[in-house]
Design a protein around this motif. Structure first.
Motif, short mmCIF file in Angstrom:
data_model
loop_
_atom_site.label_atom_id
_atom_site.label_comp_id
_atom_site.label_asym_id
_atom_site.label_seq_id
_atom_site.Cartn_x
_atom_site.Cartn_y
_atom_site.Cartn_z
N GLY A 18 0.80 -1.22 0.00
CA GLY A 18 0.00 0.00 0.00
C GLY A 18 0.83 1.27 0.00
O GLY A 18 0.37 2.32 -0.41
N GLN A 19 2.06 1.16 0.48
CA GLN A 19 2.98 2.28 0.47
C GLN A 19 4.40 1.75 0.62
O GLN A 19 4.60 0.65 1.11
CB GLN A 19 2.66 3.28 1.58
N VAL A 20 5.35 2.56 0.19
CA VAL A 20 6.75 2.17 0.32
C VAL A 20 7.59 3.45 0.34
O VAL A 20 7.33 4.39 -0.40
CB VAL A 20 7.20 1.22 -0.83
N SER A 21 8.57 3.47 1.23
CA SER A 21 9.42 4.66 1.33
C SER A 21 10.43 4.68 0.20
O SER A 21 10.82 3.64 -0.33
CB SER A 21 10.15 4.68 2.68
N TYR A 22 10.84 5.88 -0.15
CA TYR A 22 11.87 6.02 -1.18
C TYR A 22 13.18 5.42 -0.70
O TYR A 22 13.93 4.85 -1.49
CB TYR A 22 12.05 7.49 -1.57
N ARG A 23 13.44 5.53 0.58
CA ARG A 23 14.67 4.94 1.15
C ARG A 23 14.67 3.42 0.94
O ARG A 23 15.70 2.84 0.60
CB ARG A 23 14.78 5.28 2.62
N VAL A 57 7.52 9.07 0.73
CA VAL A 57 6.81 7.80 0.62
C VAL A 57 5.91 7.80 -0.62
O VAL A 57 5.27 8.80 -0.92
CB VAL A 57 5.93 7.56 1.87
N LEU A 58 5.90 6.67 -1.32
CA LEU A 58 4.93 6.44 -2.39
C LEU A 58 3.72 5.78 -1.75
O LEU A 58 3.86 4.80 -1.03
CB LEU A 58 5.49 5.46 -3.42
N VAL A 59 2.53 6.33 -2.01
CA VAL A 59 1.30 5.77 -1.46
C VAL A 59 0.40 5.38 -2.63
O VAL A 59 0.11 6.19 -3.50
CB VAL A 59 0.58 6.80 -0.56
N ALA A 60 -0.02 4.13 -2.63
CA ALA A 60 -0.85 3.62 -3.72
C ALA A 60 -2.18 4.33 -3.76
O ALA A 60 -2.78 4.62 -2.73
CB ALA A 60 -1.08 2.12 -3.55
N GLN A 61 -2.64 4.63 -4.98
CA GLN A 61 -4.00 5.15 -5.17
C GLN A 61 -4.93 4.00 -4.86
O GLN A 61 -4.73 2.89 -5.33
CB GLN A 61 -4.21 5.59 -6.62
N THR A 62 -5.97 4.25 -4.10
CA THR A 62 -6.88 3.16 -3.75
C THR A 62 -7.86 2.90 -4.87
O THR A 62 -8.16 3.78 -5.67
CB THR A 62 -7.67 3.50 -2.47
N LEU A 63 -8.35 1.72 -4.90
CA LEU A 63 -9.37 1.35 -5.88
C LEU A 63 -10.59 2.23 -5.68
O LEU A 63 -11.20 2.68 -6.64
CB LEU A 63 -9.75 -0.13 -5.73
N GLU A 64 -10.92 2.52 -4.42
CA GLU A 64 -12.08 3.36 -4.14
C GLU A 64 -11.91 4.74 -4.76
O GLU A 64 -12.84 5.26 -5.37
CB GLU A 64 -12.26 3.48 -2.63
N ALA A 65 -10.74 5.33 -4.63
CA ALA A 65 -10.49 6.65 -5.21
C ALA A 65 -10.63 6.58 -6.73
O ALA A 65 -11.18 7.48 -7.36
CB ALA A 65 -9.12 7.16 -4.82
N HIS A 66 -10.14 5.49 -7.31
CA HIS A 66 -10.25 5.31 -8.76
C HIS A 66 -11.72 5.18 -9.16
O HIS A 66 -12.15 5.76 -10.15
CB HIS A 66 -9.47 4.09 -9.20
N GLN A 67 -12.50 4.44 -8.38
CA GLN A 67 -13.91 4.26 -8.69
C GLN A 67 -14.67 5.58 -8.57
O GLN A 67 -15.55 5.87 -9.39
CB GLN A 67 -14.52 3.21 -7.76
N ILE A 68 -14.35 6.39 -7.57
CA ILE A 68 -15.00 7.69 -7.41
C ILE A 68 -14.68 8.58 -8.60
O ILE A 68 -15.56 9.23 -9.16
CB ILE A 68 -14.56 8.36 -6.09
#
Length: 86
Positions: A18-23, A57-68
């Motif tokens: 769901g997320q991952v740091s650049y480090r 940090v990279l944070v994944a776009q959620t499916l819910e946000a995509h659906q909205i």
């Protein structure tokens, strides 16, 4: 490892966690800052599957946000079609 392989593996990590740091990305793949910028550009700007949080940090776009987003687009298209049919 090729750029494409690192990109794909980074996306897999992002989807799994769901997320991952650049480090963590830099450590995992042994890449420098410029290489990381290229990976970020592909994931954030080209593929649009994640957002940057605090330049750390990279944070994944959620499916819910995509659906909205999709719902709003479809509603707007339907609304425009209705305006022209009256």
């Amino acid at each position: 490892m090729s750029f494409e392989e690192i990109l794909e593996q980074t996306i897999e990590i992002l989807h799994r966690r769901g997320q991952v740091s650049y480090r963590a990305i830099k450590r995992q793949f042994g890449i420098d800052e410029q290489y990381l910028e290229d990976i970020k550009y592909e994931i954030i700007d080209v593929l649009k599957i994640a957002v940057d949080r605090n330049q750390e940090v990279l944070v994944a776009q959620t499916l819910e946000a995509h659906q909205i987003s999709l719902h709003k687009k479809l509603y707007s298209q339907a609304e425009n079609k209705y305006k022209y049919s009256i």
